[in-house]
Write a protein that holds these residues in place. Sequence first.
Motif, short mmCIF file in Angstrom:
data_model
loop_
_atom_site.label_atom_id
_atom_site.label_comp_id
_atom_site.label_asym_id
_atom_site.label_seq_id
_atom_site.Cartn_x
_atom_site.Cartn_y
_atom_site.Cartn_z
N MET A 137 0.84 -1.22 -0.01
CA MET A 137 0.07 0.02 -0.15
C MET A 137 0.72 1.31 0.04
SD MET A 137 -3.11 -0.86 2.29
CE MET A 137 -4.24 -2.30 1.88
N LEU A 138 0.13 2.21 -0.42
CA LEU A 138 0.82 3.62 -0.25
C LEU A 138 -0.12 4.60 -0.02
CD1 LEU A 138 -0.28 4.86 -3.26
CD2 LEU A 138 1.58 3.40 -4.19
N LYS A 222 0.69 2.66 -10.79
CA LYS A 222 2.09 2.45 -11.49
C LYS A 222 1.75 3.27 -12.82
CE LYS A 222 4.78 -0.94 -13.99
NZ LYS A 222 4.01 -0.74 -15.29
N ASP A 223 0.74 3.10 -13.40
CA ASP A 223 0.73 4.16 -14.50
C ASP A 223 0.52 5.72 -14.40
OD1 ASP A 223 1.02 1.81 -16.20
OD2 ASP A 223 -1.18 1.34 -16.54
N LEU A 224 -0.12 5.89 -13.12
CA LEU A 224 -0.69 7.21 -12.92
C LEU A 224 1.05 7.78 -12.62
CD1 LEU A 224 -3.85 6.98 -10.59
CD2 LEU A 224 -3.53 7.47 -13.16
N VAL A 225 1.71 7.27 -11.88
CA VAL A 225 3.09 7.92 -11.79
C VAL A 225 3.85 8.10 -13.14
CG1 VAL A 225 5.42 7.40 -10.61
CG2 VAL A 225 3.42 6.82 -9.48
N ALA A 226 3.79 7.29 -14.01
CA ALA A 226 4.41 7.27 -15.13
C ALA A 226 3.80 8.75 -15.94
CB ALA A 226 4.27 6.21 -16.05
N GLN A 227 2.76 8.89 -15.88
CA GLN A 227 1.92 9.74 -16.48
C GLN A 227 1.91 11.18 -15.69
OE1 GLN A 227 -2.11 8.26 -17.17
NE2 GLN A 227 -1.54 6.65 -17.99
N GLY A 228 2.47 11.22 -14.57
CA GLY A 228 2.89 12.47 -13.96
C GLY A 228 1.30 12.80 -12.86
N LYS A 229 0.65 12.28 -12.85
CA LYS A 229 -1.02 12.39 -12.16
C LYS A 229 -0.92 12.23 -10.70
CE LYS A 229 -3.48 11.58 -16.47
NZ LYS A 229 -4.46 10.67 -17.30
N ILE A 230 0.10 11.45 -10.09
CA ILE A 230 0.21 11.31 -8.78
C ILE A 230 1.64 11.49 -8.25
CG2 ILE A 230 0.36 8.88 -8.86
CD1 ILE A 230 -1.39 8.73 -6.29
N GLN A 231 1.78 12.13 -7.04
CA GLN A 231 3.00 12.00 -6.30
C GLN A 231 2.87 11.00 -5.18
OE1 GLN A 231 4.35 15.88 -4.65
NE2 GLN A 231 6.02 14.93 -3.73
N VAL A 232 3.63 10.03 -5.12
CA VAL A 232 3.64 9.01 -4.20
C VAL A 232 4.58 9.47 -3.01
CG1 VAL A 232 4.08 6.66 -3.61
CG2 VAL A 232 3.14 7.15 -5.84
N LEU A 233 4.04 9.54 -1.75
CA LEU A 233 4.52 10.21 -0.74
C LEU A 233 5.29 9.03 0.24
CD1 LEU A 233 2.36 13.20 0.54
CD2 LEU A 233 4.35 13.01 -1.08
N GLY A 234 4.70 7.93 0.21
CA GLY A 234 5.48 6.92 0.97
C GLY A 234 4.76 5.60 0.39
N VAL A 235 5.55 4.55 0.54
CA VAL A 235 5.20 2.98 0.18
C VAL A 235 5.21 2.41 1.42
CG1 VAL A 235 5.55 1.00 -1.19
CG2 VAL A 235 6.04 3.23 -1.99
N PRO A 245 10.67 2.64 -7.87
CA PRO A 245 11.95 2.74 -7.39
C PRO A 245 12.12 4.18 -6.75
CG PRO A 245 12.24 2.75 -9.46
CD PRO A 245 10.69 2.25 -9.44
N ASP A 246 11.58 5.15 -7.26
CA ASP A 246 11.78 6.43 -6.75
C ASP A 246 10.94 7.07 -5.73
OD1 ASP A 246 13.75 7.01 -8.81
OD2 ASP A 246 12.18 7.65 -9.97
N ALA A 247 9.92 6.17 -5.27
CA ALA A 247 9.04 6.39 -4.22
C ALA A 247 9.68 5.92 -2.68
CB ALA A 247 7.78 5.94 -4.16
#
Length: 334
Positions: A137-138, A222-235, A245-247
């Motif tokens: 989860m994240l 996964k796809d939303l990150v690639a599209q720049g639609k979400i910033q994952v703050l923590g996994v 890998p950058d999250a």
Amino acid sequence: MKVKIAARATVTVVAVATALAACGAQQSGGAAGAWPRKGKPVTLIVSFAPGAAVDAAARVVAPVLEKELGTNVEVLNKPGAGGQIGYTALAKAKPDGYTIGATGSPSVVVSPLDPSRGATYTRQSFLPLGMQVLDPMLVGVAPGSPYKDLKALIEAVKAKPKSVTATTTGVQTGEHFALADIQQKTGAEFAPVHFSEGASSAIAAFLGKHVEAYVGNVSDVKDLVAQGKIQVLGVMSAERSPFLPDAPTFAEQGYQVEGATARGYSAPAGLPDEVRVKLEGALKKAIEDPAVVAKMKDLGLATAYKSGQDYSTYWADQETTVKQALPLVRNTKS
């Protein structure tokens, strides 16, 4: 004459006994040996709407499972109530091998723990057949969010409880318990917004800016990150996800919070052992099929097969863990 009659009677008794034995064999091991019957499909219940990770995984597995079983496997979506509608249908199905279900824990083991949910099943109502994936989860926010890292978000919510809305896929689902765990570990109390039909609805609300924070699984974004639609703050995993890998993880940022959804397949309890063996073997081959593993990877899902027995043990362990957080989510209304 009496000898002939006795002989005939003996033959008749033997014939009847043989017929009864054959009938008994068909109803027990014989029926299982012929399972599945040619032309009779196996229904695979998915307790969430099409498009979610659990649905995608089931549809990837189904064609290979068909090949292994030699009969059609039909995916049937029964979304609602955070999975409870589909799980109810699975628990009530005849335990003959022709109805199985995709099960996600902790949701499948949590709903019976709260009497107010009115669940008609318990964990013992299901026979786990095998686990397919473990999906961490994240927590994520929109790219333009004022919260640039996890600490900023946590501190803001601690200062003003329930000031930030966050998605779940229903009351007392994995995401809901993840929020409760965050509250227990950090003191930050989010305001959950429940989308009981599944992750697709939650993502739509997040992208529409109706909810500030997205709480879900790695595969969801996964796809939303690639599209720049979400910033994952923590996994919420011990190590960084190979798919993101950058999250950073929660642990990297000083928060000992871990959470994941275990997804697999189960049958109604009471399944004949011979049928169980066939189903479990077929599922293992399907889950570990190289083409299936590759497709799952494309979906952001890492295959982590567990046998039916090991999956059952995992359920029991999760049940023990979520009981501790249950008071925090028990009275939340959908």
